[in-house]
Scaffold this active site. Structure first.
Site, PDB file in Angstrom:
ATOM      1  N   SER A   1     -10.621   6.413   5.664  1.00 12.30           N
ATOM      2  CA  SER A   1     -11.871   6.104   4.974  1.00 12.30           C
ATOM      3  C   SER A   1     -11.583   5.453   3.618  1.00 12.30           C
ATOM      4  O   SER A   1     -12.467   4.845   3.026  1.00 12.30           O
ATOM      5  CB  SER A   1     -12.658   7.388   4.753  1.00 12.30           C
ATOM      6  OG  SER A   1     -11.859   8.307   4.028  1.00 12.30           O
TER       7      SER A   1
ATOM      8  N   TYR B   1     -16.079   9.795   4.526  1.00 10.87           N
ATOM      9  CA  TYR B   1     -16.564   9.979   5.896  1.00 10.87           C
ATOM     10  C   TYR B   1     -17.150  11.388   6.074  1.00 10.87           C
ATOM     11  O   TYR B   1     -18.023  11.597   6.900  1.00 10.87           O
ATOM     12  CB  TYR B   1     -15.408   9.825   6.897  1.00 10.87           C
ATOM     13  CG  TYR B   1     -15.015   8.405   7.255  1.00 10.87           C
ATOM     14  CD1 TYR B   1     -15.770   7.306   6.844  1.00 10.87           C
ATOM     15  CD2 TYR B   1     -13.886   8.176   8.042  1.00 10.87           C
ATOM     16  CE1 TYR B   1     -15.378   6.012   7.197  1.00 10.87           C
ATOM     17  CE2 TYR B   1     -13.504   6.888   8.403  1.00 10.87           C
ATOM     18  CZ  TYR B   1     -14.249   5.817   7.976  1.00 10.87           C
ATOM     19  OH  TYR B   1     -13.869   4.541   8.334  1.00 10.87           O
TER      20      TYR B   1
ATOM     21  N   CYS C   1      -6.480   9.780   8.966  1.00 13.46           N
ATOM     22  CA  CYS C   1      -7.595  10.484   8.354  1.00 13.46           C
ATOM     23  C   CYS C   1      -7.937  11.680   9.243  1.00 13.46           C
ATOM     24  O   CYS C   1      -8.244  11.493  10.433  1.00 13.46           O
ATOM     25  CB  CYS C   1      -8.782   9.527   8.270  1.00 13.46           C
ATOM     26  SG  CYS C   1     -10.312  10.273   7.712  1.00 13.46           S
ATOM     27  N   ASN C   2      -7.857  12.873   8.695  1.00 10.28           N
ATOM     28  CA  ASN C   2      -8.175  14.074   9.484  1.00 10.28           C
ATOM     29  C   ASN C   2      -9.627  14.052   9.931  1.00 10.28           C
ATOM     30  O   ASN C   2      -9.956  14.406  11.064  1.00 10.28           O
ATOM     31  CB  ASN C   2      -7.947  15.334   8.648  1.00 10.28           C
ATOM     32  CG  ASN C   2      -6.492  15.561   8.299  1.00 10.28           C
ATOM     33  OD1 ASN C   2      -5.811  16.354   8.924  1.00 10.28           O
ATOM     34  ND2 ASN C   2      -5.999  14.852   7.299  1.00 10.28           N
TER      35      ASN C   2
ATOM     36  N   CYS D   1      -6.208  17.044   4.557  1.00  5.99           N
ATOM     37  CA  CYS D   1      -6.877  15.779   4.237  1.00  5.99           C
ATOM     38  C   CYS D   1      -5.788  14.869   3.708  1.00  5.99           C
ATOM     39  O   CYS D   1      -4.979  15.293   2.861  1.00  5.99           O
ATOM     40  CB  CYS D   1      -7.951  15.986   3.170  1.00  5.99           C
ATOM     41  SG  CYS D   1      -8.612  14.439   2.502  1.00  5.99           S
TER      42      CYS D   1
HETATM   43  N1  DGL Z   1      -8.476  11.069   3.991  1.00  3.15           N
HETATM   44  C1  DGL Z   1      -9.589  11.585   4.726  1.00  3.15           C
HETATM   45  C2  DGL Z   1      -9.169  12.820   5.535  1.00  3.15           C
HETATM   46  O1  DGL Z   1      -8.008  12.989   5.836  1.00  3.15           O
HETATM   47  C3  DGL Z   1     -10.793  11.754   3.802  1.00  3.15           C
HETATM   48  C4  DGL Z   1     -12.040  11.864   4.585  1.00  3.15           C
HETATM   49  C5  DGL Z   1     -13.340  11.440   3.953  1.00  3.15           C
HETATM   50  O2  DGL Z   1     -13.496  10.282   3.639  1.00  3.15           O
HETATM   51  O3  DGL Z   1     -14.217  12.287   3.885  1.00  3.15           O
HETATM   52  O4  DGL Z   1      -9.961  13.623   5.956  1.00  3.15           O
END
Ligand code: DGL
Length: 266
Positions: free
Chosen positions: A11, A42, A73-74, A184
């Site tokens: 994201s 996201y 991205c998780n 994250c």
């Molecule tokens: N780096 C994303 C993750 O690993 C962030 C998610 C987001 O944008 O909310 O979840």
């Protein structure tokens, strides 16, 4: 040998923590990275939206000749990995999820925390990982998305970051956990601050090395490894390229060029 790039998307800039692990394990590989900064975070969006954005990102990365996709991205992984694999059956897709299984193995006290976005913390995907791999542990999920925005603001050790981390991590200190999972991809960039607050004795785990190993295994197995002595690294964003360049350069501690994606990806 296959010199096409490994492709990643997130994201925003957090997926670069995964990018770092991949580049360090596979130094002959070129990469292409897309940050969907226009729509970050996201975590606050619904599943359909995240799947639509993921589809768009993967289409773009395939148009850049990707040989493998990493959903770095998780939040996007727990919301869409099955969908992405279904609609793009011809390219290997690797996701990123919190390393619950490793944490359960490493925790001596059988008590660990998982710091992620709210969406990942509440997801059935994470709950299932905990049920399957950590049923003998006390697991404390902590969801927070504000940290993502602070990191995208270029803040790694500001007063706001430290205060928020204290608020989130102090309850885990009281629970006496001995492992903390970073669920994250943005959060490894806060590792120094997190370690200071949670204490030296707590083992902090992120997904970077496990994902890089998985990418390597797939490339080996599919005979897709590169022998390029001069690999290239390209960065794209749906957001403001100048702002994103500044943030990424700070996170990676090196100057980079960031380009805008074509309108069709916006
Ligand atoms: N780096 C994303 C993750 O690993 C962030 C998610 C987001 O944008 O909310 O979840």
């Amino acid at each position: 040998m296959d010199t096409r790039p490994i492709a990643l998307f997130d994201s925003g800039s957090g997926g670069l923590s995964i990018w770092k692990s991949i580049v360090s394990l596979l130094p002959l590989e070129s990469t292409v990275y897309m940050g969907d900064h226009r729509y970050i975070p996201y975590s606050t969006k619904n599943v359909e939206f995240i799947q639509r954005r993921g589809k768009c990102a993967i289409q773009f990365l395939i148009s850049r000749k990707a040989k493998i996709i990493v959903v770095a991205c998780n939040t996007a992984t727990v919301a869409g990995i099955d969908y992405f694999r279904k609609i793009f059956p011809d390219i290997p897709i690797v996701g990123v999820v919190p390393v619950i299984k490793t944490a359960a193995k490493m925790s001596q006290k059988k008590k660990f925390g998982v710091l992620s976005t709210e969406r990942t913390a509440k997801s059935d995907y994470q709950k299932k990982l905990i049920r399957t791999f950590a049923s003998d542990c006390e697991v404390y999920p902590v969801g927070n998305t504000q940290l993502v925005s602070l990191i995208e603001n270029g803040e790694k050790d500001s007063v706001r970051v430290v205060e928020l981390l204290e608020k989130l991590l102090n309850p885990l200190c009281k629970k006496d956990v001995d492992v903390l999972v970073l669920g994250c991809t943005h959060f490894p960039f806060l590792r120094t601050q997190i370690q200071k607050i949670i204490g030296k004795s707590v083992l902090i785990l992120d997904s970077g090395d496990a994902v890089a190993m998985q990418v390597k295994r797939i490339l080996e197995h599919e005979n897709l490894l590169s022998d390029n002595q001069k690999p290239t690294h390209q960065f794209f964003t749906t957001g403001n390229p100048a702002k994103v360049r500044d943030v990424i350069s700070r996170l990676l501690e090196r100057g980079i060029v960031v380009k805008t994606v074509p309108d069709s990806v916006q």
